[in-house]
Design a protein around this motif. Sequence first.
Motif: not given
Length: 281
Positions: A99-111, A144-153
């Motif tokens: 649920l934490d989008l910053k954590m989700l994005v970080k997971q991919f970047v850290e990979t 809206s969550r998809e948009v929020k994910m992209m904004r977070t990234a």
Amino acid sequence: MGRIFAREEILERLRKTIHEGKPIIGAGCSTGLIAKCAELGGADLIIVYSTGLSRHMGLPTSLLGDSNGTTLSMYKEIANVVADTPIIAGVESYDPRTLDLKMLVKQFVETGFSGIINFPTMGMYGDRKCRWRVERESVGLGWSREVKMMRTAHEMNIFTMTYVYDSEDTRDMAEIPVDVMVPHAGGTAGGLTGFKASSHYEGAQIIREMSNVAKAVNPNIICLAHGGAFATPDDTTYLYEHTDALGFVGASSIERIPIEKAVVEFIREFKSIPTKKKQIH
């Protein structure tokens, strides 16, 4: 071994390609062999989609199981043979297990991924009035969550690409702003398991409409195109003549259609070579 590219470095590369009058090519790659060949061919971006597994099963492009987990697991194989091309991850924002989008994005970047694109995306399921999309939106797991994910990234200064399906989608993403907009003209036609698609003319209209909206919001956004009747290099001649697209993102066009064609033709060539006639007793 693949390396992580900073957002500005990717953008500098893309701007250089544009300045040289060459199309930007985003290559959907779900195996090391495809990624290796795509880089050798000059792809600007290697994009990893979980749906690539369905294509290599000989199936129509389909979602199979845990998309994010699958995409993360594909990184090592692809990075192992990609020397100097940014590797971008298709990320599903509405998987409720993170649920934490910053954590989700970080997971991919850290990979090791150098950027993200919103895939799978709600746009695959129809317009905003689609019952399933409305229901998902009501619990916070929709567009809206998809948009929020992209904004977070974007706020994390990570390179962002986005698929969009209509003018509303485009406006939402351009206002972030994402770095690369990819108007989607529908499921890719052609080959053995291609989708039924509109004509080049209709596809160009769709792409042109979304690109115009994106440019009105942010003139600096890079607009590419994907899907529909635009499936082969020849098809993109029409695309560039009739839209302002600066390049093409292909998935089936990169890792399905060329393989289907090459293997069929190679087997036919093998079968065409005669052997010495022998009597079998």
